[in-house]
Write a protein that holds these residues in place. Structure first.
Motif, PDB file in Angstrom:
ATOM      1  N   GLN A  39       0.860  -1.180   0.000  1.00 44.74           N
ATOM      2  CA  GLN A  39       0.000   0.000   0.000  1.00 44.74           C
ATOM      3  C   GLN A  39       0.897   1.230   0.000  1.00 44.74           C
ATOM      4  OE1 GLN A  39      -3.236  -0.146   2.710  1.00 44.74           O
ATOM      5  NE2 GLN A  39      -4.117   1.745   1.918  1.00 44.74           N
ATOM      6  N   LEU A  40       0.817   2.027  -1.053  1.00 49.75           N
ATOM      7  CA  LEU A  40       1.677   3.193  -1.211  1.00 49.75           C
ATOM      8  C   LEU A  40       1.120   4.408  -0.475  1.00 49.75           C
ATOM      9  CD1 LEU A  40       2.416   2.720  -5.021  1.00 49.75           C
ATOM     10  CD2 LEU A  40       3.777   1.912  -3.066  1.00 49.75           C
ATOM     11  N   ASP A  41      -0.194   4.560  -0.500  1.00 46.94           N
ATOM     12  CA  ASP A  41      -0.909   5.609   0.222  1.00 46.94           C
ATOM     13  C   ASP A  41      -2.374   5.178   0.275  1.00 46.94           C
ATOM     14  OD1 ASP A  41      -2.170   6.430  -2.241  1.00 46.94           O
ATOM     15  OD2 ASP A  41      -0.504   7.802  -2.650  1.00 46.94           O
ATOM     16  N   ASP A  42      -3.271   6.051   0.714  1.00 45.07           N
ATOM     17  CA  ASP A  42      -4.681   5.667   0.861  1.00 45.07           C
ATOM     18  C   ASP A  42      -5.324   5.251  -0.460  1.00 45.07           C
ATOM     19  OD1 ASP A  42      -4.618   6.106   3.574  1.00 45.07           O
ATOM     20  OD2 ASP A  42      -5.443   8.137   3.446  1.00 45.07           O
ATOM     21  N   ARG A  43      -4.820   5.749  -1.574  1.00 40.83           N
ATOM     22  CA  ARG A  43      -5.420   5.486  -2.884  1.00 40.83           C
ATOM     23  C   ARG A  43      -4.667   4.460  -3.736  1.00 40.83           C
ATOM     24  NH1 ARG A  43      -9.094   8.555  -5.657  1.00 40.83           N
ATOM     25  NH2 ARG A  43      -9.904  10.312  -4.526  1.00 40.83           N
ATOM     26  N   HIS A  44      -3.385   4.260  -3.497  1.00 43.62           N
ATOM     27  CA  HIS A  44      -2.547   3.508  -4.435  1.00 43.62           C
ATOM     28  C   HIS A  44      -1.902   2.274  -3.808  1.00 43.62           C
ATOM     29  CE1 HIS A  44      -2.780   7.639  -6.033  1.00 43.62           C
ATOM     30  NE2 HIS A  44      -2.915   6.990  -7.182  1.00 43.62           N
ATOM     31  N   ASN A  45      -1.881   1.199  -4.616  1.00 44.80           N
ATOM     32  CA  ASN A  45      -1.237  -0.057  -4.223  1.00 44.80           C
ATOM     33  C   ASN A  45      -0.328  -0.521  -5.349  1.00 44.80           C
ATOM     34  OD1 ASN A  45      -2.615  -0.740  -1.645  1.00 44.80           O
ATOM     35  ND2 ASN A  45      -4.421  -0.671  -2.950  1.00 44.80           N
ATOM     36  N   HIS A  46       0.790  -1.140  -4.974  1.00 45.16           N
ATOM     37  CA  HIS A  46       1.699  -1.745  -5.945  1.00 45.16           C
ATOM     38  C   HIS A  46       1.586  -3.258  -5.799  1.00 45.16           C
ATOM     39  CE1 HIS A  46       5.101  -2.110  -8.622  1.00 45.16           C
ATOM     40  NE2 HIS A  46       5.541  -3.066  -7.824  1.00 45.16           N
ATOM     41  N   TRP A  47       1.297  -3.934  -6.898  1.00 46.86           N
ATOM     42  CA  TRP A  47       1.067  -5.375  -6.919  1.00 46.86           C
ATOM     43  C   TRP A  47       2.224  -6.094  -7.597  1.00 46.86           C
ATOM     44  CZ3 TRP A  47      -3.873  -7.860  -5.967  1.00 46.86           C
ATOM     45  CH2 TRP A  47      -4.862  -6.980  -5.528  1.00 46.86           C
ATOM     46  N   THR A  48       2.560  -7.265  -7.063  1.00 47.31           N
ATOM     47  CA  THR A  48       3.468  -8.200  -7.726  1.00 47.31           C
ATOM     48  C   THR A  48       2.720  -9.522  -7.798  1.00 47.31           C
ATOM     49  OG1 THR A  48       5.395  -7.098  -6.768  1.00 47.31           O
ATOM     50  CG2 THR A  48       5.736  -9.307  -7.672  1.00 47.31           C
ATOM     51  N   THR A  49       2.550 -10.024  -9.030  1.00 49.29           N
ATOM     52  CA  THR A  49       1.844 -11.288  -9.229  1.00 49.29           C
ATOM     53  C   THR A  49       2.719 -12.249 -10.027  1.00 49.29           C
ATOM     54  OG1 THR A  49       0.789 -10.558 -11.295  1.00 49.29           O
ATOM     55  CG2 THR A  49      -0.412 -10.128  -9.237  1.00 49.29           C
ATOM     56  N   ARG A  50       2.434 -13.517  -9.869  1.00 51.21           N
ATOM     57  CA  ARG A  50       3.067 -14.552 -10.689  1.00 51.21           C
ATOM     58  C   ARG A  50       1.974 -15.548 -11.044  1.00 51.21           C
ATOM     59  NH1 ARG A  50       8.167 -15.773 -11.756  1.00 51.21           N
ATOM     60  NH2 ARG A  50       8.943 -14.621  -9.967  1.00 51.21           N
ATOM     61  N   ILE A  51       1.592 -15.520 -12.311  1.00 47.56           N
ATOM     62  CA  ILE A  51       0.513 -16.383 -12.781  1.00 47.56           C
ATOM     63  C   ILE A  51       1.015 -17.119 -14.016  1.00 47.56           C
ATOM     64  CG2 ILE A  51      -1.848 -16.441 -13.673  1.00 47.56           C
ATOM     65  CD1 ILE A  51      -2.337 -13.865 -11.976  1.00 47.56           C
ATOM     66  N   GLY A  52       0.950 -18.436 -13.962  1.00 45.73           N
ATOM     67  CA  GLY A  52       1.422 -19.244 -15.083  1.00 45.73           C
ATOM     68  C   GLY A  52       2.891 -19.019 -15.378  1.00 45.73           C
ATOM     69  N   GLY A  53       3.681 -18.748 -14.338  1.00 56.37           N
ATOM     70  CA  GLY A  53       5.104 -18.522 -14.520  1.00 56.37           C
ATOM     71  C   GLY A  53       5.473 -17.125 -14.975  1.00 56.37           C
ATOM     72  N   VAL A  54       4.476 -16.264 -15.209  1.00 53.97           N
ATOM     73  CA  VAL A  54       4.733 -14.900 -15.672  1.00 53.97           C
ATOM     74  C   VAL A  54       4.618 -13.944 -14.483  1.00 53.97           C
ATOM     75  CG1 VAL A  54       3.978 -13.039 -17.208  1.00 53.97           C
ATOM     76  CG2 VAL A  54       3.855 -15.431 -17.973  1.00 53.97           C
ATOM     77  N   ARG A  55       5.698 -13.229 -14.201  1.00 52.33           N
ATOM     78  CA  ARG A  55       5.717 -12.264 -13.104  1.00 52.33           C
ATOM     79  C   ARG A  55       5.370 -10.880 -13.644  1.00 52.33           C
ATOM     80  NH1 ARG A  55       9.419  -8.889 -10.151  1.00 52.33           N
ATOM     81  NH2 ARG A  55       9.074  -9.118  -7.918  1.00 52.33           N
TER      82      ARG A  55
END
Length: 158
Positions: A39-55
């Protein structure tokens, strides 16, 4: 763009379900393929995902948030094109319906194939089922944010 809409009924009050959903950094506990949410601030989030081997990494912005009712977001940076909303409906004093609607635009051939096979729908359904298990087993939320974010005004966080 594909639209996914799923719902789950959870055996906790609406305030508890909503409060837990505002704890974005806990999402990896119940969302398959989500490695991290910062959570960067009240409005913004940074996501890291890995789905099917793709980050992938991308940022989202909350565009509308009303306690115990809804959270609406959109992807703003990265190679993900999506927007969505989660709604909370009190069924009674101890049960809540959580309804998630997402518009997702698959970008690769593999993602388009997965979408055509209904894999995105199944993943969202599984994530909601895991959220249900997570909040019901805990018996309470890990925190909560009760502020208000109004659409159309990036500076309006109350």
């Amino acid at each position: 763009m594909s639209t996914v809409k799923e719902a789950v009924d959870v055996a906790v009050p609406v305030r508890t379900a909503y409060n837990q959903w505002t704890q974005f950094e806990d999402f990896p506990h119940f969302m398959e393929g989500v490695e991290e949410v910062r959570q960067l601030d009240d409005r913004h989030n940074h996501w890291t995902t890995r789905i099917g081997g793709v980050r992938r990494e991308f940022d989202t912005e909350i565009v509308d948030q009303l306690a115990d009712d809804r959270i609406t977001w959109r992807a703003v940076e990265g190679d993900i094109r999506q927007r969505g909303s989660v709604r909370f409906e009190s069924l009674d004093d101890t049960h809540t319906r959580v309804e998630l609607t997402m518009d997702v635009e698959p970008s690769s051939v593999a993602e388009k194939g997965a979408d055509a096979l209904g894999m995105i729908d199944r993943r969202v359904k599984g994530d909601l089922r895991r959220f249900k298990d997570y909040i019901e087993q805990r018996g309470g939320e890990t925190g909560g944010w009760r502020g208000r974010i109004r659409p159309g005004n990036p500076g309006s966080v109350l």
